[in-house]
Design a protein around this motif. Structure first.
Motif, PDB file in Angstrom:
ATOM      1  N   LEU A  73       0.826  -1.200   0.000  1.00 51.98           N
ATOM      2  CA  LEU A  73       0.000   0.000   0.000  1.00 51.98           C
ATOM      3  C   LEU A  73       0.868   1.261   0.000  1.00 51.98           C
ATOM      4  CD1 LEU A  73      -2.949   0.679  -0.071  1.00 51.98           C
ATOM      5  CD2 LEU A  73      -2.980   0.698   2.416  1.00 51.98           C
ATOM      6  N   ARG A  74       2.031   1.195   0.657  1.00 50.70           N
ATOM      7  CA  ARG A  74       2.955   2.336   0.656  1.00 50.70           C
ATOM      8  C   ARG A  74       3.427   2.653  -0.752  1.00 50.70           C
ATOM      9  NH1 ARG A  74       7.113   0.360   4.772  1.00 50.70           N
ATOM     10  NH2 ARG A  74       5.579  -1.030   5.636  1.00 50.70           N
ATOM     11  N   PRO A 116       2.837  10.136   6.775  1.00 47.07           N
ATOM     12  CA  PRO A 116       4.161   9.848   6.223  1.00 47.07           C
ATOM     13  C   PRO A 116       4.262   8.424   5.681  1.00 47.07           C
ATOM     14  CG  PRO A 116       4.342  10.810   8.414  1.00 47.07           C
ATOM     15  CD  PRO A 116       2.896  10.497   8.193  1.00 47.07           C
ATOM     16  N   VAL A 117       5.076   8.267   4.644  1.00 46.22           N
ATOM     17  CA  VAL A 117       5.284   6.961   4.021  1.00 46.22           C
ATOM     18  C   VAL A 117       6.784   6.767   3.810  1.00 46.22           C
ATOM     19  CG1 VAL A 117       4.917   5.621   1.915  1.00 46.22           C
ATOM     20  CG2 VAL A 117       3.055   6.959   2.858  1.00 46.22           C
ATOM     21  N   THR A 118       7.257   5.565   4.105  1.00 43.10           N
ATOM     22  CA  THR A 118       8.651   5.217   3.878  1.00 43.10           C
ATOM     23  C   THR A 118       8.705   4.028   2.941  1.00 43.10           C
ATOM     24  OG1 THR A 118       9.273   6.012   6.063  1.00 43.10           O
ATOM     25  CG2 THR A 118      10.820   4.541   4.967  1.00 43.10           C
ATOM     26  N   ILE A 119       9.468   4.165   1.849  1.00 39.88           N
ATOM     27  CA  ILE A 119       9.632   3.089   0.873  1.00 39.88           C
ATOM     28  C   ILE A 119      10.997   2.445   1.109  1.00 39.88           C
ATOM     29  CG2 ILE A 119       9.795   2.542  -1.594  1.00 39.88           C
ATOM     30  CD1 ILE A 119       7.041   3.522  -0.816  1.00 39.88           C
ATOM     31  N   VAL A 120      11.023   1.120   1.208  1.00 39.53           N
ATOM     32  CA  VAL A 120      12.287   0.390   1.331  1.00 39.53           C
ATOM     33  C   VAL A 120      12.788   0.117  -0.081  1.00 39.53           C
ATOM     34  CG1 VAL A 120      13.412  -1.678   2.220  1.00 39.53           C
ATOM     35  CG2 VAL A 120      11.498  -0.669   3.476  1.00 39.53           C
ATOM     36  N   ARG A 145      20.157  -2.089   1.228  1.00 42.46           N
ATOM     37  CA  ARG A 145      18.844  -1.458   1.128  1.00 42.46           C
ATOM     38  C   ARG A 145      18.904  -0.061   1.733  1.00 42.46           C
ATOM     39  NH1 ARG A 145      14.571  -6.289   2.454  1.00 42.46           N
ATOM     40  NH2 ARG A 145      15.038  -7.470   0.585  1.00 42.46           N
ATOM     41  N   SER A 146      17.923   0.745   1.380  1.00 37.59           N
ATOM     42  CA  SER A 146      17.852   2.098   1.892  1.00 37.59           C
ATOM     43  C   SER A 146      16.389   2.467   2.104  1.00 37.59           C
ATOM     44  CB  SER A 146      18.493   3.054   0.888  1.00 37.59           C
ATOM     45  OG  SER A 146      18.458   4.374   1.373  1.00 37.59           O
ATOM     46  N   LEU A 147      16.161   3.633   2.683  1.00 36.86           N
ATOM     47  CA  LEU A 147      14.805   4.120   2.907  1.00 36.86           C
ATOM     48  C   LEU A 147      14.618   5.439   2.173  1.00 36.86           C
ATOM     49  CD1 LEU A 147      14.529   3.514   6.764  1.00 36.86           C
ATOM     50  CD2 LEU A 147      13.708   2.035   4.931  1.00 36.86           C
ATOM     51  N   PHE A 148      13.495   5.568   1.488  1.00 36.15           N
ATOM     52  CA  PHE A 148      13.120   6.808   0.804  1.00 36.15           C
ATOM     53  C   PHE A 148      11.897   7.325   1.559  1.00 36.15           C
ATOM     54  CE2 PHE A 148      12.315   8.667  -3.730  1.00 36.15           C
ATOM     55  CZ  PHE A 148      12.895   9.861  -3.344  1.00 36.15           C
ATOM     56  N   ARG A 149      12.083   8.372   2.349  1.00 38.66           N
ATOM     57  CA  ARG A 149      11.045   8.864   3.254  1.00 38.66           C
ATOM     58  C   ARG A 149      10.280  10.043   2.669  1.00 38.66           C
ATOM     59  NH1 ARG A 149      12.866   6.937   8.616  1.00 38.66           N
ATOM     60  NH2 ARG A 149      14.952   6.185   8.273  1.00 38.66           N
ATOM     61  N   PHE A 150       8.972  10.027   2.893  1.00 38.93           N
ATOM     62  CA  PHE A 150       8.094  11.105   2.474  1.00 38.93           C
ATOM     63  C   PHE A 150       7.248  11.541   3.656  1.00 38.93           C
ATOM     64  CE2 PHE A 150       9.006   8.828  -1.369  1.00 38.93           C
ATOM     65  CZ  PHE A 150       9.101   9.798  -2.334  1.00 38.93           C
TER      66      PHE A 150
END
Length: 173
Positions: A46-47, A81-85, A113-118
């Motif tokens: 869903l993210r 807020p949403v965080t994509i791995v 891996r990293s995190l892309f935060r919104f």
């Protein structure tokens, strides 16, 4: 009659819970980390649907050898807020006709891996330029062929990659 600043009414006292907080960075007993809450409550599939991806060039037609300027926009459609791995430390990448950053050489990413935060409803915008040349060797570049080309932008997410992609076309004459 005493003035407000003479009465020290605006002074913050750590012992008094009713005095105003002057420093937003101070720790608070009522602080909620909404990024962690959304990460715990919103499933990964869903993210990835929460983020909209868009790419556009500044023109539709370019001369051979001319630089191509383009803009990339990522937008969180959710009110939280949403965080994509992501699969790599690089949160997103662009490619021309499937060649990452205009290079026919394979991309060399570490296997981390990293995190892309919104933040909630956040819009991230990036501007990039492609030289109009394709890298074919470590030291050799050639001018892109004339004709129609496809510029793609994507986030290589662990789950839901199909939704995190956008593309546009342009022509080199």
């Amino acid at each position: 009659m005493r003035r407000v600043y003479d009465s020290e009414a605006l002074r913050r006292d750590d012992e008094d819970p009713f005095s105003p907080v002057e420093d937003d960075e101070s720790t608070s007993r009522n602080h909620v980390n909404w990024t962690n809450v959304s990460h715990a409550l919103v499933p990964q599939f869903l993210r990835s649907r929460a983020i909209a991806v868009d790419v556009e060039t500044d023109k539709d037609r370019y001369e051979s050898g001319e630089e191509i300027h383009f803009g990339v926009t990522f937008y969180n459609r959710f009110p939280l807020p949403v965080t994509i791995v992501t699969e790599t430390p690089k949160p997103w990448e662009w490619s021309v006709d499937g060649n990452v950053e205009g290079s026919e050489l394979p991309a060399d990413h570490p296997e981390e891996r990293s995190l892309f935060r919104f933040d909630r409803s956040e819009r991230k915008r990036f501007r990039r330029t492609w030289s109009g040349r394709v890298r074919v060797d470590e030291r050799e570049w050639r001018t892109a062929d004339r004709g129609e080309h496809t510029l793609s932008v994507s986030i290589d997410a662990v789950h839901g990659t199909e939704n995190l992609r956008a593309e546009t076309t342009f022509r080199i004459e």
